[in-house]
Design a protein around this motif. Sequence first.
Motif, PDB file in Angstrom:
ATOM      1  N   ASN A   1       1.015  -1.128   0.109  1.00  0.00           N
ATOM      2  CA  ASN A   1      -0.172   0.001  -0.011  1.00  0.00           C
ATOM      3  C   ASN A   1       0.953   1.235   0.069  1.00  0.00           C
ATOM      4  O   ASN A   1       1.343   1.509   1.128  1.00  0.00           O
ATOM      5  N   PRO A   2       0.996   2.043  -1.120  1.00  0.00           N
ATOM      6  CA  PRO A   2       2.073   3.035  -1.172  1.00  0.00           C
ATOM      7  C   PRO A   2       1.537   4.343  -0.336  1.00  0.00           C
ATOM      8  O   PRO A   2       2.209   4.992  -0.021  1.00  0.00           O
ATOM      9  N   LEU A   3       0.284   3.889   0.173  1.00  0.00           N
ATOM     10  CA  LEU A   3      -0.399   5.292   1.071  1.00  0.00           C
ATOM     11  C   LEU A   3      -0.001   5.051   2.730  1.00  0.00           C
ATOM     12  O   LEU A   3      -0.552   5.926   3.438  1.00  0.00           O
ATOM     13  N   GLU A   4       0.371   3.721   2.824  1.00  0.00           N
ATOM     14  CA  GLU A   4       0.646   3.322   4.148  1.00  0.00           C
ATOM     15  C   GLU A   4       1.618   4.077   4.988  1.00  0.00           C
ATOM     16  O   GLU A   4       2.781   4.257   4.416  1.00  0.00           O
ATOM     17  N   GLN A   5       1.471   4.733   5.824  1.00  0.00           N
ATOM     18  CA  GLN A   5       2.279   5.324   6.903  1.00  0.00           C
ATOM     19  C   GLN A   5       3.520   4.426   7.612  1.00  0.00           C
ATOM     20  O   GLN A   5       2.717   3.795   8.110  1.00  0.00           O
ATOM     21  N   ILE A   6       4.493   4.733   7.488  1.00  0.00           N
ATOM     22  CA  ILE A   6       5.473   4.093   7.947  1.00  0.00           C
ATOM     23  C   ILE A   6       6.289   4.786   8.995  1.00  0.00           C
ATOM     24  O   ILE A   6       6.800   6.049   8.787  1.00  0.00           O
ATOM     25  N   VAL A   7       6.674   4.341  10.328  1.00  0.00           N
ATOM     26  CA  VAL A   7       7.650   4.874  11.224  1.00  0.00           C
ATOM     27  C   VAL A   7       9.023   3.996  11.112  1.00  0.00           C
ATOM     28  O   VAL A   7       9.008   3.179  11.505  1.00  0.00           O
ATOM     29  N   TYR A   8      10.127   4.862  10.563  1.00  0.00           N
ATOM     30  CA  TYR A   8      11.165   4.230  10.437  1.00  0.00           C
ATOM     31  C   TYR A   8      12.019   4.908  11.915  1.00  0.00           C
ATOM     32  O   TYR A   8      12.015   6.004  12.170  1.00  0.00           O
ATOM     33  N   VAL A   9      13.069   4.121  11.994  1.00  0.00           N
ATOM     34  CA  VAL A   9      13.889   4.189  13.218  1.00  0.00           C
ATOM     35  C   VAL A   9      15.266   4.077  13.240  1.00  0.00           C
ATOM     36  O   VAL A   9      15.784   2.998  12.527  1.00  0.00           O
ATOM     37  N   ASP A  10      16.004   5.166  13.030  1.00  0.00           N
ATOM     38  CA  ASP A  10      17.487   5.045  12.991  1.00  0.00           C
ATOM     39  C   ASP A  10      17.917   4.520  14.299  1.00  0.00           C
ATOM     40  O   ASP A  10      18.357   5.180  15.435  1.00  0.00           O
ATOM     41  N   ALA A  11      18.253   3.161  14.339  1.00  0.00           N
ATOM     42  CA  ALA A  11      17.914   2.292  15.649  1.00  0.00           C
ATOM     43  C   ALA A  11      19.202   2.188  16.593  1.00  0.00           C
ATOM     44  O   ALA A  11      19.154   1.651  17.535  1.00  0.00           O
ATOM     45  N   ASP A  12      20.486   2.441  15.791  1.00  0.00           N
ATOM     46  CA  ASP A  12      21.783   2.099  16.686  1.00  0.00           C
ATOM     47  C   ASP A  12      21.724   2.516  18.038  1.00  0.00           C
ATOM     48  O   ASP A  12      22.080   1.941  18.903  1.00  0.00           O
ATOM     49  N   ALA A  13      21.540   3.727  18.115  1.00  0.00           N
ATOM     50  CA  ALA A  13      21.623   4.281  19.495  1.00  0.00           C
ATOM     51  C   ALA A  13      20.241   5.193  20.037  1.00  0.00           C
ATOM     52  O   ALA A  13      20.207   6.027  20.576  1.00  0.00           O
ATOM     53  N   CYS A  14      19.276   4.636  19.554  1.00  0.00           N
ATOM     54  CA  CYS A  14      17.924   5.234  19.973  1.00  0.00           C
ATOM     55  C   CYS A  14      17.622   4.814  21.222  1.00  0.00           C
ATOM     56  O   CYS A  14      17.204   3.478  21.539  1.00  0.00           O
ATOM     57  N   PRO A  15      17.163   5.839  22.213  1.00  0.00           N
ATOM     58  CA  PRO A  15      16.798   5.324  23.647  1.00  0.00           C
ATOM     59  C   PRO A  15      15.431   5.128  23.569  1.00  0.00           C
ATOM     60  O   PRO A  15      14.964   4.907  24.890  1.00  0.00           O
TER      61      PRO A  15
ATOM     62  N   LEU B   1       1.322  11.209  14.774  1.00  0.00           N
ATOM     63  CA  LEU B   1       0.682   9.855  14.185  1.00  0.00           C
ATOM     64  C   LEU B   1      -0.810  10.111  14.149  1.00  0.00           C
ATOM     65  O   LEU B   1      -1.502   9.723  13.619  1.00  0.00           O
ATOM     66  N   SER B   2      -1.473  10.808  15.590  1.00  0.00           N
ATOM     67  CA  SER B   2      -2.729  10.952  15.638  1.00  0.00           C
ATOM     68  C   SER B   2      -3.389  11.987  14.543  1.00  0.00           C
ATOM     69  O   SER B   2      -4.412  11.827  13.798  1.00  0.00           O
ATOM     70  N   LYS B   3      -2.414  12.810  13.849  1.00  0.00           N
ATOM     71  CA  LYS B   3      -2.834  13.932  12.797  1.00  0.00           C
ATOM     72  C   LYS B   3      -3.027  13.080  11.510  1.00  0.00           C
ATOM     73  O   LYS B   3      -4.059  13.263  10.891  1.00  0.00           O
ATOM     74  N   LYS B   4      -2.068  12.132  11.193  1.00  0.00           N
ATOM     75  CA  LYS B   4      -2.281  11.287   9.910  1.00  0.00           C
ATOM     76  C   LYS B   4      -3.355  10.502  10.180  1.00  0.00           C
ATOM     77  O   LYS B   4      -4.442  10.366   9.322  1.00  0.00           O
ATOM     78  N   GLU B   5      -3.773   9.851  11.374  1.00  0.00           N
ATOM     79  CA  GLU B   5      -4.774   9.140  11.584  1.00  0.00           C
ATOM     80  C   GLU B   5      -6.184   9.847  11.372  1.00  0.00           C
ATOM     81  O   GLU B   5      -7.221   9.205  10.761  1.00  0.00           O
TER      82      GLU B   5
ATOM     83  N   SER C   1      -0.249   0.622  19.426  1.00  0.00           N
ATOM     84  CA  SER C   1      -1.629   1.050  19.734  1.00  0.00           C
ATOM     85  C   SER C   1      -2.293   1.719  18.540  1.00  0.00           C
ATOM     86  O   SER C   1      -3.641   1.649  18.700  1.00  0.00           O
ATOM     87  N   LEU C   2      -1.460   2.271  17.802  1.00  0.00           N
ATOM     88  CA  LEU C   2      -2.096   2.684  16.545  1.00  0.00           C
ATOM     89  C   LEU C   2      -2.078   2.131  15.319  1.00  0.00           C
ATOM     90  O   LEU C   2      -2.603   2.507  14.309  1.00  0.00           O
ATOM     91  N   ASN C   3      -1.593   0.878  15.179  1.00  0.00           N
ATOM     92  CA  ASN C   3      -1.579   0.033  14.112  1.00  0.00           C
ATOM     93  C   ASN C   3      -0.928   0.670  13.104  1.00  0.00           C
ATOM     94  O   ASN C   3      -1.295   0.725  11.994  1.00  0.00           O
ATOM     95  N   VAL C   4       0.300   1.264  13.435  1.00  0.00           N
ATOM     96  CA  VAL C   4       1.414   1.908  12.512  1.00  0.00           C
ATOM     97  C   VAL C   4       2.683   0.815  12.178  1.00  0.00           C
ATOM     98  O   VAL C   4       3.142   0.414  13.168  1.00  0.00           O
ATOM     99  N   LYS C   5       2.833   0.691  10.801  1.00  0.00           N
ATOM    100  CA  LYS C   5       3.988  -0.204  10.695  1.00  0.00           C
ATOM    101  C   LYS C   5       5.301   0.626  11.095  1.00  0.00           C
ATOM    102  O   LYS C   5       5.483   1.878  11.100  1.00  0.00           O
ATOM    103  N   MET C   6       6.250  -0.136  11.888  1.00  0.00           N
ATOM    104  CA  MET C   6       7.410   0.331  12.271  1.00  0.00           C
ATOM    105  C   MET C   6       8.580  -0.462  11.676  1.00  0.00           C
ATOM    106  O   MET C   6       8.464  -1.652  11.677  1.00  0.00           O
TER     107      MET C   6
END
Length: 159
Positions: free
Chosen positions: A8-22, A153-157, A33-38
């Motif tokens: 789904n090209p319209l699907e919003q995804i949360v990407y995380v630069d995860a190496d040092a993400c606290p 994410l709530s704005k997008k929803e 909780s919002l059913n958003v792909k991560m």
Amino acid sequence: MLNSTIMNPLEQIVYVDADACPVKNEIVDICESLNVKMVFVSSYAHTLTLPSTAQIVTVDNEKEAADLYLVNKSKKGDVCVTQDHALASILLSKGVVAISPRGYLFREETISQLLDARYLSQKQRRMGGKTKGPKAFQQTDRVKFTEQLLKILSKKEGS
């Protein structure tokens, strides 16, 4: 035509630069909780332990491998959690919402100032000078991040 059940090209995804993400746990909780792909992106040098709802992408241990993945895969409307000002600058130009783990929302209007300050600090260090590092990560940073990500994410929803 794309099969919408596969991609789904319209699907919003949360990407995380995860190496040092606290704030990985906070991202998982909010996205679940919002059913958003991560998608958590890290190098081979880091092992991530996350629930099965989180996609983990492992990239080479090269200096900018995670950044290149994030730039190439993210699209307008996606969200990226990163501490990297240069990466945030590139993502903003693509229409990606960039947020720091401290809840700072990167903006086109202020990114140049951040990059300039980073450049001047690097220059000072190369000349043998000392610069201050970032402040210690606090619980208030975690709360601010959680509030900001929920707001984004709530704005997008609600759109």
